[in-house]
Motif scaffolding. Structure first.
Motif, PDB file in Angstrom:
ATOM      1  N   THR A   1     -92.681  -2.802   7.651  1.00 11.68           N
ATOM      2  CA  THR A   1     -94.101  -3.057   7.832  1.00 11.68           C
ATOM      3  C   THR A   1     -94.850  -2.750   6.536  1.00 11.68           C
ATOM      4  O   THR A   1     -94.624  -1.720   5.910  1.00 11.68           O
ATOM      5  N   SER A   2     -95.751  -3.649   6.129  1.00 16.06           N
ATOM      6  CA  SER A   2     -96.528  -3.397   4.924  1.00 16.06           C
ATOM      7  C   SER A   2     -97.491  -2.241   5.172  1.00 16.06           C
ATOM      8  O   SER A   2     -97.840  -1.926   6.313  1.00 16.06           O
ATOM      9  N   THR A   3     -97.921  -1.615   4.093  1.00  8.18           N
ATOM     10  CA  THR A   3     -98.823  -0.472   4.217  1.00  8.18           C
ATOM     11  C   THR A   3    -100.130  -0.880   4.881  1.00  8.18           C
ATOM     12  O   THR A   3    -100.613  -0.204   5.788  1.00  8.18           O
ATOM     13  N   THR A   4    -100.724  -1.991   4.422  1.00  7.23           N
ATOM     14  CA  THR A   4    -102.006  -2.396   4.982  1.00  7.23           C
ATOM     15  C   THR A   4    -101.877  -2.791   6.455  1.00  7.23           C
ATOM     16  O   THR A   4    -102.782  -2.529   7.251  1.00  7.23           O
ATOM     17  N   SER A   5    -100.753  -3.386   6.832  1.00  2.00           N
ATOM     18  CA  SER A   5    -100.540  -3.749   8.241  1.00  2.00           C
ATOM     19  C   SER A   5    -100.439  -2.507   9.106  1.00  2.00           C
ATOM     20  O   SER A   5    -100.986  -2.457  10.226  1.00  2.00           O
TER      21      SER A   5
ATOM     22  N   PRO B   1     -94.987   1.788  -2.323  1.00  4.75           N
ATOM     23  CA  PRO B   1     -94.681   1.794  -3.769  1.00  4.75           C
ATOM     24  C   PRO B   1     -95.926   2.195  -4.567  1.00  4.75           C
ATOM     25  O   PRO B   1     -96.623   1.357  -5.144  1.00  4.75           O
ATOM     26  N   ALA B   2     -96.210   3.491  -4.593  1.00  4.71           N
ATOM     27  CA  ALA B   2     -97.477   3.988  -5.119  1.00  4.71           C
ATOM     28  C   ALA B   2     -97.756   3.544  -6.542  1.00  4.71           C
ATOM     29  O   ALA B   2     -98.919   3.369  -6.925  1.00  4.71           O
ATOM     30  N   PHE B   3     -96.708   3.366  -7.351  1.00 13.90           N
ATOM     31  CA  PHE B   3     -96.888   3.075  -8.765  1.00 13.90           C
ATOM     32  C   PHE B   3     -96.630   1.602  -9.106  1.00 13.90           C
ATOM     33  O   PHE B   3     -96.605   1.241 -10.277  1.00 13.90           O
ATOM     34  N   ALA B   4     -96.449   0.787  -8.081  1.00 17.21           N
ATOM     35  CA  ALA B   4     -96.148  -0.632  -8.316  1.00 17.21           C
ATOM     36  C   ALA B   4     -97.426  -1.459  -8.242  1.00 17.21           C
ATOM     37  O   ALA B   4     -98.310  -1.185  -7.423  1.00 17.21           O
ATOM     38  N   PRO B   5     -97.539  -2.476  -9.084  1.00 18.30           N
ATOM     39  CA  PRO B   5     -98.732  -3.339  -9.035  1.00 18.30           C
ATOM     40  C   PRO B   5     -98.876  -4.060  -7.702  1.00 18.30           C
ATOM     41  O   PRO B   5     -99.982  -4.413  -7.302  1.00 18.30           O
ATOM     42  N   GLU B   6     -97.752  -4.252  -7.011  1.00 20.16           N
ATOM     43  CA  GLU B   6     -97.808  -4.964  -5.728  1.00 20.16           C
ATOM     44  C   GLU B   6     -98.695  -4.247  -4.712  1.00 20.16           C
ATOM     45  O   GLU B   6     -99.373  -4.892  -3.909  1.00 20.16           O
ATOM     46  N   LEU B   7     -98.697  -2.903  -4.734  1.00 28.34           N
ATOM     47  CA  LEU B   7     -99.520  -2.173  -3.773  1.00 28.34           C
ATOM     48  C   LEU B   7    -101.001  -2.415  -4.067  1.00 28.34           C
ATOM     49  O   LEU B   7    -101.798  -2.625  -3.141  1.00 28.34           O
TER      50      LEU B   7
ATOM     51  N   ARG C   1    -102.220   6.276  -2.193  1.00 30.80           N
ATOM     52  CA  ARG C   1    -101.237   6.747  -3.166  1.00 30.80           C
ATOM     53  C   ARG C   1    -101.029   8.259  -3.061  1.00 30.80           C
ATOM     54  O   ARG C   1     -99.908   8.754  -3.189  1.00 30.80           O
ATOM     55  N   ARG C   2    -102.095   8.988  -2.853  1.00 28.33           N
ATOM     56  CA  ARG C   2    -101.973  10.449  -2.741  1.00 28.33           C
ATOM     57  C   ARG C   2    -101.291  10.855  -1.427  1.00 28.33           C
ATOM     58  O   ARG C   2    -100.650  11.904  -1.351  1.00 28.33           O
ATOM     59  N   LEU C   3    -101.409  10.014  -0.419  1.00 26.72           N
ATOM     60  CA  LEU C   3    -100.807  10.317   0.880  1.00 26.72           C
ATOM     61  C   LEU C   3     -99.294  10.118   0.873  1.00 26.72           C
ATOM     62  O   LEU C   3     -98.626  10.469   1.844  1.00 26.72           O
ATOM     63  N   ARG C   4     -98.740   9.595  -0.183  1.00 25.25           N
ATOM     64  CA  ARG C   4     -97.272   9.476  -0.247  1.00 25.25           C
ATOM     65  C   ARG C   4     -96.620  10.848  -0.200  1.00 25.25           C
ATOM     66  O   ARG C   4     -95.476  10.985   0.218  1.00 25.25           O
ATOM     67  N   SER C   5     -97.345  11.895  -0.630  1.00 25.96           N
ATOM     68  CA  SER C   5     -96.812  13.260  -0.574  1.00 25.96           C
ATOM     69  C   SER C   5     -97.557  14.093   0.462  1.00 25.96           C
ATOM     70  O   SER C   5     -97.675  15.305   0.338  1.00 25.96           O
ATOM     71  N   CYS C   6     -98.020  13.429   1.521  1.00 23.55           N
ATOM     72  CA  CYS C   6     -98.863  14.095   2.519  1.00 23.55           C
ATOM     73  C   CYS C   6     -98.132  15.180   3.305  1.00 23.55           C
ATOM     74  O   CYS C   6     -98.760  16.090   3.840  1.00 23.55           O
ATOM     75  N   LEU C   7     -96.810  15.104   3.395  1.00 24.93           N
ATOM     76  CA  LEU C   7     -96.082  16.136   4.155  1.00 24.93           C
ATOM     77  C   LEU C   7     -96.309  17.512   3.552  1.00 24.93           C
ATOM     78  O   LEU C   7     -96.221  18.527   4.249  1.00 24.93           O
ATOM     79  N   ASN C   8     -96.618  17.549   2.269  1.00 23.80           N
ATOM     80  CA  ASN C   8     -96.849  18.818   1.592  1.00 23.80           C
ATOM     81  C   ASN C   8     -98.320  19.246   1.644  1.00 23.80           C
ATOM     82  O   ASN C   8     -98.681  20.307   1.140  1.00 23.80           O
ATOM     83  N   SER C   9     -99.168  18.422   2.263  1.00 23.58           N
ATOM     84  CA  SER C   9    -100.605  18.701   2.314  1.00 23.58           C
ATOM     85  C   SER C   9    -100.960  19.596   3.494  1.00 23.58           C
ATOM     86  O   SER C   9    -100.258  19.626   4.507  1.00 23.58           O
ATOM     87  N   SER C  10    -102.076  20.287   3.352  1.00 22.71           N
ATOM     88  CA  SER C  10    -102.637  20.992   4.503  1.00 22.71           C
ATOM     89  C   SER C  10    -103.215  19.952   5.461  1.00 22.71           C
ATOM     90  O   SER C  10    -103.513  18.815   5.060  1.00 22.71           O
TER      91      SER C  10
ATOM     92  N   VAL D   1     -82.251   7.878 -20.410  1.00 21.19           N
ATOM     93  CA  VAL D   1     -83.523   7.154 -20.403  1.00 21.19           C
ATOM     94  C   VAL D   1     -84.431   7.845 -19.399  1.00 21.19           C
ATOM     95  O   VAL D   1     -84.012   8.148 -18.279  1.00 21.19           O
ATOM     96  N   MET D   2     -85.660   8.125 -19.803  1.00 26.62           N
ATOM     97  CA  MET D   2     -86.623   8.788 -18.919  1.00 26.62           C
ATOM     98  C   MET D   2     -87.865   7.926 -18.779  1.00 26.62           C
ATOM     99  O   MET D   2     -88.324   7.329 -19.755  1.00 26.62           O
ATOM    100  N   THR D   3     -88.385   7.836 -17.582  1.00 27.48           N
ATOM    101  CA  THR D   3     -89.636   7.119 -17.346  1.00 27.48           C
ATOM    102  C   THR D   3     -90.586   8.032 -16.585  1.00 27.48           C
ATOM    103  O   THR D   3     -90.164   8.895 -15.816  1.00 27.48           O
ATOM    104  N   SER D   4     -91.867   7.815 -16.802  1.00 25.48           N
ATOM    105  CA  SER D   4     -92.889   8.583 -16.113  1.00 25.48           C
ATOM    106  C   SER D   4     -94.001   7.645 -15.696  1.00 25.48           C
ATOM    107  O   SER D   4     -94.426   6.799 -16.476  1.00 25.48           O
ATOM    108  N   SER D   5     -94.463   7.776 -14.460  1.00 29.00           N
ATOM    109  CA  SER D   5     -95.564   6.955 -13.953  1.00 29.00           C
ATOM    110  C   SER D   5     -96.685   7.861 -13.472  1.00 29.00           C
ATOM    111  O   SER D   5     -96.445   8.966 -12.981  1.00 29.00           O
ATOM    112  N   THR D   6     -97.906   7.380 -13.621  1.00 29.10           N
ATOM    113  CA  THR D   6     -99.052   8.155 -13.150  1.00 29.10           C
ATOM    114  C   THR D   6    -100.112   7.182 -12.652  1.00 29.10           C
ATOM    115  O   THR D   6    -100.118   6.011 -13.022  1.00 29.10           O
ATOM    116  N   PHE D   7    -100.980   7.649 -11.786  1.00 30.85           N
ATOM    117  CA  PHE D   7    -102.100   6.810 -11.363  1.00 30.85           C
ATOM    118  C   PHE D   7    -103.388   7.610 -11.437  1.00 30.85           C
ATOM    119  O   PHE D   7    -103.393   8.828 -11.403  1.00 30.85           O
TER     120      PHE D   7
END
Length: 587
Positions: free
Chosen positions: A2-6, A49-55, A72-81, A174-180
């Motif tokens: 299921t897509s995120t928006t759906s 896919p928080a860091f992908a242009p498709e999202l 995008r921030r909710l991708r790590s929501c399990l760690n949130s209060s 090879v190392m990659t880093s993504s940020t938003f």
């Protein structure tokens, strides 16, 4: 899948936030967490896919870009209060359905004010009626996606790939880093009705803020009132932020204040000020814990459309602009033109140079907006002084700020770590870093001189027409910005500036210049010392036709009440200084 928006739409259709308001929040939340649609939504958020242009494209297609940051921030929501989770959830849902957002925001407030607010979402889920499922999910994520369950930062992600020989004596990696990040042009951010800062800090219950002392003078009480209104502790750190303060000594002081206040590595620092505080404060955040997030609330034009959203944090050193620095973008950058009404004309003029920069080499429509607005931008302080809210200059000011910000971010973020030098936003910044401090010029005037000279070089190489060349110089001059400074006649200094820039740019000059037409960019890579001297002489003759022979209005730092950086030494600590400091600390 299921897509995120759906998944979001299905969840909104099934759950009315108003009906969840209850005196028995534990029972209410347990019922919610047992819902299959909640599980579907949670999995969609974690797997998004928080860091992908498709999202981003997916959210744009349904007109919900304002909810993209929360998603995008909710991708790590399990760690949130729970407080933080429901706050972000209401922001996400509100982007799809305003009424749903309001209802879920009320639930978020109720949870925030209850004993449940501080509990972690994952701990609540594993003790719910669906606990077995969430325990298995947590165990799976430890291996499959540790960013989703034990993140250091909700805004960044890194990956690596390693190969080695059989005996492991040669390893290649090879190392990659993504940020938003999020960039906003907003009105009256310090009005309690505007909740963007509240939403950022209310879960933590505290905001550590770096303030320019001029901001403190004009807006300090309003900032205090805003956070007090929401019961958020405010720890203010006030700094003088003139050009002469843009040294490593200021950054060191900030680092000491962070340590004294116990700033955590996932606690966004709030920076409220102009370009100098943006650069030094951002660098301090980059150094502290090697990666402390920060929010930028820009109070000047330079910060608002350039230094604020920029990932390049820096300070001056050894008499050279921005010699020390790090790449560290803010997690949220806000530009609010309401701050402009207290700026002096000299500061507005200085900032407009950075907008002209982006218009000339990146955005022809923005260039036309600037021509249309003209000096009225300065007189009305971008439509905030002595004009009605529905005046044409107000709408035009918002268009100019938005287009300048978008153009800058498009150019800057596509080359986040400056891994190549085809950088249109460096227009006007090739020779100016070498003469700005020596001439005592305001940064905007130094850049304007660099832009005017660059436009002449482009015309001289037949890259642009005479008409476009004159439009560029006329626009710069119309705002009272400098086309000329006698510092250009210092042949040794100009050549030294070019040599330093060639060293900085990987042994290439790569001077960005308008090419083809206004709004497009090319790069000049060859310029001998003799050619430079001749071009400067020819350019001086052309500048003589303009008001004040091309010299701007109040071009010097001293003209606007700042100390002259050419006469103030920047002390750079030596090894002996550091040793002495350490010994004093031990004693």
């Amino acid at each position: 899948m299921t897509s995120t928006t759906s998944a979001v739409k299905a969840f909104i259709a099934a759950h009315d936030g108003t009906s969840l308001l209850s005196q028995d929040l534990e029972r209410t939340t347990d019922q919610l967490f047992a819902s299959l649609l909640f599980r579907d939504l949670l999995l969609a958020l974690i797997n998004a896919p928080a860091f992908a242009p498709e999202l981003g494209q997916e959210f744009a297609m349904v007109g919900a870009i304002k909810g993209l940051s929360a998603c995008r921030r909710l991708r790590s929501c399990l760690n949130s209060s729970l407080s933080h989770f429901f706050g972000l959830l209401s922001e996400l849902l509100g982007a799809f359905d305003i009424a749903a957002g309001v209802a879920w925001s009320k639930l978020a407030t109720q949870i925030r004010q209850s004993s449940l607010g501080e509990e972690k979402l994952l701990q609540v889920l594993v003790h719910s009626s669906e606990g077995a499922f969430y325990r298995q999910l947590a165990e799976h994520l430890v291996e499959a996606d540790p960013h989703a369950i034990y993140p250091t930062s909700s805004y960044r992600q890194s990956q690596g790939f390693v190969v080695s020989t059989e005996d492991d004596q040669t390893v290649e990696a090879v190392m990659t880093s993504s940020t938003f990040t999020s960039i906003r042009v907003l009105e009256n951010v310090l009005d309690p009705q505007q909740t963007i800062l509240r939403d950022m800090y209310i879960s933590a219950g505290r905001c550590v803020a770096l303030l320019d002392q001029n901001v403190e003078r004009f807006y300090g009480e309003q900032i205090e009132h805003y956070f007090a209104h929401y019961g958020i502790q405010l720890d203010k750190l006030v700094y003088r932020a003139m050009e002469v303060d843009k040294g490593i000594h200021t950054v060191e002081r900030m680092l000491g204040d962070f340590k004294r206040l116990g700033v955590s590595r996932n606690e966004p620092v709030l920076i409220v000020g102009g370009g100098v505080l943006t650069d030094t404060g951002g660098l301090a955040c980059a150094l502290y814990h090697r990666n402390t997030p920060y929010v930028m609330l820009s109070t000047s034009i330079v910060a608002g459309i350039d230094a604020g959203p920029s990932p390049r944090t820096c300070c001056d050193g050894f008499g050279y602009k921005n010699l020390f620095g790090a790449y560290h973008a803010p997690v949220l950058s806000i530009t609010d033109r309401a701050f402009f009404k207290t700026l002096k004309e000299g500061w507005l003029r200085h900032g407009i140079a950075e907008i002209i920069k982006m218009a000339t080499v990146k955005d022809a429509e923005l260039f036309a907006y600037l021509e249309q607005a003209g000096p009225e931008l300065i007189a009305t302080r971008f439509g905030t002084l002595d004009c009605h809210a529905d005046a044409p200059i107000c709408e035009l000011s918002q268009k100019i700020l938005g287009a300048a910000m978008r153009s800058y971010v498009e150019a800057e973020y596509d080359n986040l770590y400056e891994t190549h030098q085809c950088r249109p936003h460096a227009y006007g910044h090739t020779w100016s870093p070498g003469f700005e401090i020596a001439a005592g010029l305001l940064h905007g005037h130094a850049v304007a001189v660099g832009m005017g000279f660059g436009a002449y070089l482009s015309y001289r190489h037949e890259w642009i027409s005479q008409e476009d060349f004159r439009r560029i110089l006329n626009l710069i001059s119309s705002f009272g910005l400098s086309l000329w400074s006698d510092i250009l006649l210092d042949r040794d200094l100009m050549w030294e500036a070019q040599e330093k820039m060639v060293q900085k740019r990987g042994n290439n000059l790569v001077a960005p210049l308008p090419k083809g037409t206004i709004g497009q960019c090319g790069y000049l890579n060859t310029m001998t010392q003799d050619e430079l001297i001749i071009a400067v002489s020819e350019y001086q003759t052309l500048c003589a036709e303009y008001p004040r022979a091309g010299v701007g209005v109040d071009p010097l730092c001293s003209d606007v009440g700042l100390e002259d950086p050419s006469t103030v030494a920047h002390h750079t600590p030596t090894g002996a200084d550091v040793l002495s400091t350490v010994q004093e600390a031990i004693a």
